[in-house]
Write a protein that holds these residues in place. Structure first.
Motif, PDB file in Angstrom:
ATOM      1  N   TYR A 134      65.991  48.465  45.944  1.00 10.86           N
ATOM      2  CA  TYR A 134      66.209  47.040  46.259  1.00 10.86           C
ATOM      3  C   TYR A 134      67.389  46.728  47.175  1.00 10.86           C
ATOM      4  N   LEU A 135      68.237  47.706  47.472  1.00 12.58           N
ATOM      5  CA  LEU A 135      69.395  47.411  48.306  1.00 12.58           C
ATOM      6  C   LEU A 135      69.259  48.095  49.660  1.00 12.58           C
ATOM      7  N   GLU A 136      70.117  47.691  50.563  1.00 11.87           N
ATOM      8  CA  GLU A 136      70.016  48.201  51.932  1.00 11.87           C
ATOM      9  C   GLU A 136      70.293  49.696  51.991  1.00 11.87           C
ATOM     10  N   ARG A 137      71.260  50.119  51.145  1.00 10.64           N
ATOM     11  CA  ARG A 137      71.663  51.524  51.209  1.00 10.64           C
ATOM     12  C   ARG A 137      71.638  52.144  49.811  1.00 10.64           C
ATOM     13  N   PRO A 138      70.884  53.235  49.616  1.00 15.06           N
ATOM     14  CA  PRO A 138      70.890  53.875  48.292  1.00 15.06           C
ATOM     15  C   PRO A 138      72.214  54.578  48.027  1.00 15.06           C
ATOM     16  N   ASP A 139      72.600  54.623  46.762  1.00 20.66           N
ATOM     17  CA  ASP A 139      73.833  55.317  46.376  1.00 20.66           C
ATOM     18  C   ASP A 139      73.494  56.328  45.291  1.00 20.66           C
ATOM     19  N   PHE A 140      73.615  57.612  45.612  1.00 21.11           N
ATOM     20  CA  PHE A 140      73.281  58.674  44.655  1.00 21.11           C
ATOM     21  C   PHE A 140      74.532  59.288  44.022  1.00 21.11           C
ATOM     22  N   SER A 141      75.670  58.699  44.274  1.00 26.88           N
ATOM     23  CA  SER A 141      76.909  59.321  43.807  1.00 26.88           C
ATOM     24  C   SER A 141      77.121  59.061  42.322  1.00 26.88           C
ATOM     25  N   ARG A 142      78.085  59.792  41.727  1.00 24.57           N
ATOM     26  CA  ARG A 142      78.447  59.574  40.321  1.00 24.57           C
ATOM     27  C   ARG A 142      78.951  58.166  40.099  1.00 24.57           C
ATOM     28  N   ARG A 143      79.460  57.551  41.173  1.00 26.55           N
ATOM     29  CA  ARG A 143      80.065  56.223  41.061  1.00 26.55           C
ATOM     30  C   ARG A 143      79.097  55.118  41.467  1.00 26.55           C
ATOM     31  N   SER A 144      77.800  55.438  41.526  1.00 25.87           N
ATOM     32  CA  SER A 144      76.830  54.446  42.013  1.00 25.87           C
ATOM     33  C   SER A 144      76.923  53.121  41.245  1.00 25.87           C
ATOM     34  N   SER A 145      77.164  53.181  39.934  1.00 24.34           N
ATOM     35  CA  SER A 145      77.161  51.945  39.128  1.00 24.34           C
ATOM     36  C   SER A 145      78.328  51.027  39.466  1.00 24.34           C
ATOM     37  N   ILE A 146      79.403  51.587  40.059  1.00 24.33           N
ATOM     38  CA  ILE A 146      80.533  50.716  40.438  1.00 24.33           C
ATOM     39  C   ILE A 146      80.613  50.552  41.958  1.00 24.33           C
ATOM     40  N   ASN A 147      79.575  51.015  42.654  1.00 28.49           N
ATOM     41  CA  ASN A 147      79.549  50.912  44.125  1.00 28.49           C
ATOM     42  C   ASN A 147      78.569  49.846  44.617  1.00 28.49           C
ATOM     43  N   LEU A 148      78.110  48.973  43.714  1.00 29.57           N
ATOM     44  CA  LEU A 148      77.079  48.005  44.111  1.00 29.57           C
ATOM     45  C   LEU A 148      77.658  46.638  44.479  1.00 29.57           C
ATOM     46  N   GLY A 149      78.950  46.601  44.801  1.00 32.09           N
ATOM     47  CA  GLY A 149      79.569  45.324  45.168  1.00 32.09           C
ATOM     48  C   GLY A 149      79.490  44.345  44.022  1.00 32.09           C
ATOM     49  N   ALA A 150      78.997  43.138  44.307  1.00 31.35           N
ATOM     50  CA  ALA A 150      78.926  42.086  43.275  1.00 31.35           C
ATOM     51  C   ALA A 150      77.965  42.460  42.145  1.00 31.35           C
ATOM     52  N   LEU A 151      77.110  43.434  42.382  1.00 34.16           N
ATOM     53  CA  LEU A 151      76.136  43.833  41.351  1.00 34.16           C
ATOM     54  C   LEU A 151      76.610  45.034  40.525  1.00 34.16           C
ATOM     55  N   SER A 152      77.866  45.421  40.713  1.00 34.49           N
ATOM     56  CA  SER A 152      78.383  46.593  39.986  1.00 34.49           C
ATOM     57  C   SER A 152      78.509  46.305  38.501  1.00 34.49           C
ATOM     58  N   VAL A 153      78.513  47.382  37.709  1.00 30.01           N
ATOM     59  CA  VAL A 153      78.658  47.230  36.261  1.00 30.01           C
ATOM     60  C   VAL A 153      80.065  46.655  35.962  1.00 30.01           C
ATOM     61  N   PRO A 154      80.133  45.613  35.127  1.00 34.33           N
ATOM     62  CA  PRO A 154      81.424  44.938  34.909  1.00 34.33           C
ATOM     63  C   PRO A 154      82.269  45.606  33.818  1.00 34.33           C
ATOM     64  N   ILE A 155      82.665  46.855  34.073  1.00 32.48           N
ATOM     65  CA  ILE A 155      83.560  47.533  33.121  1.00 32.48           C
ATOM     66  C   ILE A 155      84.814  47.947  33.873  1.00 32.48           C
ATOM     67  N   ASN A 156      85.928  48.079  33.116  1.00 27.52           N
ATOM     68  CA  ASN A 156      87.156  48.453  33.823  1.00 27.52           C
ATOM     69  C   ASN A 156      87.203  49.960  34.092  1.00 27.52           C
ATOM     70  N   LYS A 157      88.184  50.353  34.897  1.00 29.29           N
ATOM     71  CA  LYS A 157      88.281  51.753  35.332  1.00 29.29           C
ATOM     72  C   LYS A 157      88.467  52.699  34.153  1.00 29.29           C
ATOM     73  N   GLU A 158      89.239  52.234  33.159  1.00 31.85           N
ATOM     74  CA  GLU A 158      89.518  53.094  31.997  1.00 31.85           C
ATOM     75  C   GLU A 158      88.204  53.466  31.288  1.00 31.85           C
ATOM     76  N   VAL A 159      87.344  52.490  31.095  1.00 34.72           N
ATOM     77  CA  VAL A 159      86.067  52.743  30.412  1.00 34.72           C
ATOM     78  C   VAL A 159      85.192  53.660  31.266  1.00 34.72           C
ATOM     79  N   PHE A 160      85.140  53.373  32.577  1.00 36.51           N
ATOM     80  CA  PHE A 160      84.335  54.219  33.469  1.00 36.51           C
ATOM     81  C   PHE A 160      84.817  55.665  33.393  1.00 36.51           C
ATOM     82  N   ASP A 161      86.146  55.838  33.419  1.00 40.76           N
ATOM     83  CA  ASP A 161      86.714  57.198  33.391  1.00 40.76           C
ATOM     84  C   ASP A 161      86.394  57.917  32.081  1.00 40.76           C
ATOM     85  N   VAL A 162      86.410  57.181  30.970  1.00 39.84           N
ATOM     86  CA  VAL A 162      86.094  57.800  29.669  1.00 39.84           C
ATOM     87  C   VAL A 162      84.642  58.274  29.665  1.00 39.84           C
ATOM     88  N   LEU A 163      83.742  57.422  30.130  1.00 36.76           N
ATOM     89  CA  LEU A 163      82.310  57.792  30.158  1.00 36.76           C
ATOM     90  C   LEU A 163      82.072  58.972  31.099  1.00 36.76           C
TER      91      LEU A 163
END
Lengths: 208, 103
Positions: free
Chosen positions: A135-164
């Motif tokens: 659905y987006l202009e550019r696919p993101d296959f990286s480990r950080r894809s969920s926080i690379n979607l701009g306004a559509l990124s997952v709304p969690i802080n860095k600490e939580v992302f790092d733990v997961l």
């Protein structure tokens, strides 16, 4: 046999947490190759993924480099573009279900806690990769894809992302310090936000 | 995709069986080879022990189908589920014996 590097080493965003993803395409038996160090596929299976327009086919098409070729040909390049990716919605729903099964397990028992947090990370990442590919202009296959979607990124802080992410690396590569109870609790408290994020993106698909 | 999800559920089941015996300081995190190696090393488990061998067998069975074609999966999957369930029972029996010996 053909060998390709793919993922972060080809995107150029390799860091200390990255490993080098290697793909071997072969029809033979590889006696001296450890399957846990390589993704090993047959030529037929790769062609099948191309025909299906599978996200892994797109990942390889967009982010792989030939390292070795037994016949001087570039097998993946010669396949051309994979079929159009048509399963965006159903794949997102399936990764949401995998996320939910991990949450159910977390609520039920502590016995598989690290694996469940790792599965949350996997579901979040693959959900975002499939969504971006469909659905987006550019696919993101990286480990950080969920926080690379701009306004559509997952709304969690860095600490939580790092733990997961640490849970994922512990479960896949077996490296890193085990998580503290505080870190685990912090991540668990964010599961509802991750669920809302997935549901909101699925709703956006439905509207389209 | 359903095979992918089944593999996750089966891994979770194996991890729960192993960790339910509470025999070691650090639990088993997953069934990847590297994670099993960590579990063995950090807990100073005999790498030749039967329960380690069974966990490795379960891991190999579960990851075996990951890259196979759909045609192969259809046939192999029927046998795989039964094999994996059998290994889970053996892990449980073996770890139960270990627990009794320790206790």
């Amino acid at each position: 046999m053909h060998i390709y590097a793919f993922g972060s080493v080809c995107r150029g965003d390799i860091d200390m947490g990255s490993d080098v993803d290697m793909l071997i395409i072969t029809n033979g038996h590889l006696e001296h190759i450890n399957p846990s160090d390589y993704s090993i596929y047959s030529y037929d299976r790769i062609k099948e993924l191309w025909e299906q327009g599978n996200p892994f086919a797109w990942h390889l098409h967009l982010e792989s480099k030939l390292v070795f070729s037994q016949d001087s040909l570039n097998f993946l390049s010669d396949l051309g573009s994979p079929s159009a990716y048509a399963d965006g919605e159903s794949d997102c729903v399936k990764f949401y279900e995998i996320f939910k099964s991990a949450c159910d397990s977390i609520n039920e028992t502590e016995l598989s806690r690290m694996f469940d947090l790792s599965t949350v990370f996997l579901a979040m990442r693959n959900f975002a990769s499939c969504y971006s590919l469909a659905y987006l202009e550019r696919p993101d296959f990286s480990r950080r894809s969920s926080i690379n979607l701009g306004a559509l990124s997952v709304p969690i802080n860095k600490e939580v992302f790092d733990v997961l992410e640490s849970a994922r690396i512990l479960c896949t590569r077996g490296v890193g310090s085990s998580l503290t109870e505080l870190q685990v609790d912090t991540a668990i408290k964010s599961l509802s936000q991750i669920e809302c994020w997935m549901k909101s993106l699925i709703r956006r698909i439905d509207k389209v | 995709m359903s095979e992918f999800r089944n593999r996750i559920e089966s891994q979770r089941e194996a991890i729960k069986i192993v960790n339910s015996f509470h025999l070691y300081g650090e639990p088993l995190f997953s069934l990847t080879e590297k994670s099993i190696n960590r579990w063995v090393s950090i807990n100073q488990i005999d790498p030749e022990a039967e329960h380690v061998n069974l966990v490795i067998q379960a891991s190999k069975k579960l990851f075996f189908l990951a890259n196979k074609s759909q045609e192969q999966i259809t046939e192999d999957y029927k046998k795989l589920s039964k094999d994996v369930e059998d290994i889970f029972v053996k892990i449980s029996q073996e770890m139960s014996l270990l627990q009794q010996n320790i206790g």
